[in-house]
Design a protein around this motif. Structure first.
Motif, mmCIF file in Angstrom:
data_model
loop_
_atom_site.group_PDB
_atom_site.id
_atom_site.type_symbol
_atom_site.label_atom_id
_atom_site.label_comp_id
_atom_site.label_asym_id
_atom_site.label_seq_id
_atom_site.Cartn_x
_atom_site.Cartn_y
_atom_site.Cartn_z
ATOM 1 N N MET A 1 0.946 0.219 -8.587
ATOM 2 C CA MET A 1 0.277 0.200 -7.297
ATOM 3 C C MET A 1 -1.209 0.421 -7.532
ATOM 4 S SD MET A 1 1.234 0.471 -3.715
ATOM 5 C CE MET A 1 2.931 0.655 -4.014
ATOM 6 N N THR A 2 -2.017 -0.311 -6.843
ATOM 7 C CA THR A 2 -3.460 -0.211 -7.006
ATOM 8 C C THR A 2 -4.000 1.098 -6.438
ATOM 9 O OG1 THR A 2 -5.560 -1.301 -6.530
ATOM 10 C CG2 THR A 2 -3.905 -1.448 -4.842
ATOM 11 N N THR A 3 -5.120 1.552 -6.961
ATOM 12 C CA THR A 3 -5.723 2.790 -6.470
ATOM 13 C C THR A 3 -6.396 2.590 -5.118
ATOM 14 O OG1 THR A 3 -7.733 2.341 -7.717
ATOM 15 C CG2 THR A 3 -6.079 3.736 -8.775
ATOM 16 N N GLU A 4 -6.524 1.346 -4.662
ATOM 17 C CA GLU A 4 -7.118 1.081 -3.359
ATOM 18 C C GLU A 4 -6.191 1.488 -2.214
ATOM 19 O OE1 GLU A 4 -8.865 -2.811 -2.831
ATOM 20 O OE2 GLU A 4 -9.000 -2.998 -4.994
ATOM 21 N N LEU A 5 -4.924 1.609 -2.489
ATOM 22 C CA LEU A 5 -3.959 1.980 -1.459
ATOM 23 C C LEU A 5 -3.507 3.419 -1.671
ATOM 24 C CD1 LEU A 5 -1.776 -1.252 -1.336
ATOM 25 C CD2 LEU A 5 -3.431 -0.481 0.354
ATOM 26 N N PRO A 6 -3.349 4.159 -0.576
ATOM 27 C CA PRO A 6 -2.910 5.552 -0.707
ATOM 28 C C PRO A 6 -1.470 5.645 -1.210
ATOM 29 C CG PRO A 6 -3.156 4.928 1.611
ATOM 30 C CD PRO A 6 -3.594 3.766 0.790
ATOM 31 N N GLN A 7 -1.161 6.738 -1.857
ATOM 32 C CA GLN A 7 0.195 6.957 -2.366
ATOM 33 C C GLN A 7 1.092 7.632 -1.329
ATOM 34 O OE1 GLN A 7 1.309 5.697 -5.416
ATOM 35 N NE2 GLN A 7 -0.626 4.664 -5.085
ATOM 36 N N ASP A 8 0.503 8.373 -0.407
ATOM 37 C CA ASP A 8 1.281 8.996 0.662
ATOM 38 C C ASP A 8 1.899 7.892 1.519
ATOM 39 O OD1 ASP A 8 1.855 11.442 2.534
ATOM 40 O OD2 ASP A 8 0.975 9.895 3.827
ATOM 41 N N PRO A 9 3.224 7.904 1.719
ATOM 42 C CA PRO A 9 3.867 6.782 2.419
ATOM 43 C C PRO A 9 3.392 6.574 3.853
ATOM 44 C CG PRO A 9 5.455 8.525 1.971
ATOM 45 C CD PRO A 9 4.195 8.893 1.272
ATOM 46 N N PHE A 10 3.026 7.642 4.551
ATOM 47 C CA PHE A 10 2.582 7.483 5.939
ATOM 48 C C PHE A 10 1.158 6.924 6.008
ATOM 49 C CE2 PHE A 10 6.004 10.563 6.035
ATOM 50 C CZ PHE A 10 6.838 9.968 6.963
ATOM 51 N N MET A 11 0.312 7.342 5.080
ATOM 52 C CA MET A 11 -1.027 6.769 4.999
ATOM 53 C C MET A 11 -0.944 5.319 4.527
ATOM 54 S SD MET A 11 -3.145 8.973 6.089
ATOM 55 C CE MET A 11 -4.668 8.221 5.569
ATOM 56 N N LEU A 12 -0.055 5.060 3.576
ATOM 57 C CA LEU A 12 0.155 3.701 3.082
ATOM 58 C C LEU A 12 0.608 2.790 4.212
ATOM 59 C CD1 LEU A 12 0.285 1.699 0.713
ATOM 60 C CD2 LEU A 12 2.626 2.516 0.295
ATOM 61 N N LEU A 13 1.556 3.247 5.002
ATOM 62 C CA LEU A 13 2.044 2.485 6.158
ATOM 63 C C LEU A 13 0.886 2.130 7.085
ATOM 64 C CD1 LEU A 13 4.421 1.490 8.030
ATOM 65 C CD2 LEU A 13 4.277 3.760 9.065
ATOM 66 N N SER A 14 0.069 3.103 7.404
ATOM 67 C CA SER A 14 -1.052 2.885 8.309
ATOM 68 C C SER A 14 -2.043 1.872 7.750
ATOM 69 C CB SER A 14 -1.750 4.225 8.579
ATOM 70 O OG SER A 14 -2.848 4.052 9.428
ATOM 71 N N VAL A 15 -2.410 2.028 6.486
ATOM 72 C CA VAL A 15 -3.387 1.128 5.865
ATOM 73 C C VAL A 15 -2.831 -0.289 5.758
ATOM 74 C CG1 VAL A 15 -4.591 0.633 3.703
ATOM 75 C CG2 VAL A 15 -4.607 2.956 4.635
ATOM 76 N N VAL A 16 -1.610 -0.424 5.300
ATOM 77 C CA VAL A 16 -1.018 -1.760 5.131
ATOM 78 C C VAL A 16 -0.888 -2.466 6.481
ATOM 79 C CG1 VAL A 16 1.087 -3.000 4.476
ATOM 80 C CG2 VAL A 16 0.132 -1.272 2.949
ATOM 81 N N ASN A 17 -0.393 -1.768 7.492
ATOM 82 C CA ASN A 17 -0.253 -2.405 8.807
ATOM 83 C C ASN A 17 -1.612 -2.784 9.391
ATOM 84 O OD1 ASN A 17 2.512 -2.568 8.971
ATOM 85 N ND2 ASN A 17 2.742 -0.650 10.080
ATOM 86 N N MET A 18 -2.627 -1.941 9.189
ATOM 87 C CA MET A 18 -3.965 -2.258 9.679
ATOM 88 C C MET A 18 -4.500 -3.511 8.970
ATOM 89 S SD MET A 18 -7.521 -0.165 9.351
ATOM 90 C CE MET A 18 -7.476 -0.414 7.581
ATOM 91 N N LYS A 19 -4.327 -3.571 7.654
ATOM 92 C CA LYS A 19 -4.809 -4.729 6.900
ATOM 93 C C LYS A 19 -4.054 -6.001 7.300
ATOM 94 C CE LYS A 19 -6.750 -2.391 2.899
ATOM 95 N NZ LYS A 19 -8.091 -2.950 2.997
ATOM 96 N N LEU A 20 -2.766 -5.882 7.532
ATOM 97 C CA LEU A 20 -1.987 -7.044 7.977
ATOM 98 C C LEU A 20 -2.452 -7.507 9.354
ATOM 99 C CD1 LEU A 20 1.575 -6.038 6.773
ATOM 100 C CD2 LEU A 20 0.246 -8.013 5.984
ATOM 101 N N ARG A 21 -2.779 -6.572 10.202
ATOM 102 C CA ARG A 21 -3.240 -6.923 11.544
ATOM 103 C C ARG A 21 -4.633 -7.538 11.521
ATOM 104 N NH1 ARG A 21 -4.199 -1.860 14.196
ATOM 105 N NH2 ARG A 21 -6.298 -2.151 13.404
ATOM 106 N N ASP A 22 -5.536 -6.973 10.706
ATOM 107 C CA ASP A 22 -6.951 -7.336 10.783
ATOM 108 C C ASP A 22 -7.439 -8.325 9.721
ATOM 109 O OD1 ASP A 22 -7.073 -5.523 12.875
ATOM 110 O OD2 ASP A 22 -7.993 -3.935 11.672
ATOM 111 N N GLN A 23 -6.765 -8.395 8.559
ATOM 112 C CA GLN A 23 -7.354 -9.145 7.464
ATOM 113 C C GLN A 23 -6.461 -10.210 6.842
ATOM 114 O OE1 GLN A 23 -8.260 -5.819 4.892
ATOM 115 N NE2 GLN A 23 -10.412 -5.875 5.484
ATOM 116 N N TYR A 24 -5.161 -10.058 6.923
ATOM 117 C CA TYR A 24 -4.272 -10.944 6.164
ATOM 118 C C TYR A 24 -3.255 -11.628 7.066
ATOM 119 C CZ TYR A 24 -6.264 -8.517 2.193
ATOM 120 O OH TYR A 24 -7.143 -7.990 1.272
#
Length: 60
Positions: free
Chosen positions: A1-24
């Protein structure tokens, strides 16, 4: 897993969903661009009780 993404699953969930919504347009695009294994990402979030919904482009 890249260091750009958090390891905490709840923070990871938030970041991934935000990126999916806004960027990808897809989870594949996010993983390719961020050099992350889709399998590893899904396994980490699945272990925390979340699963990917391709139609909605987000983890629940």
């Amino acid at each position: 897993m890249t260091t750009e993404l958090p390891q905490d699953p709840f923070m990871l969930l938030s970041v991934v969903n935000m990126k999916l919504r806004d960027q990808y347009a897809s989870l594949e695009d996010l993983c390719d661009d961020m050099n992350v294994s889709r399998t590893d990402l899904e396994e980490q979030l699945c272990a925390a009780g979340f699963e990917y919904n391709a139609e909605q482009r987000r983890f629940w």
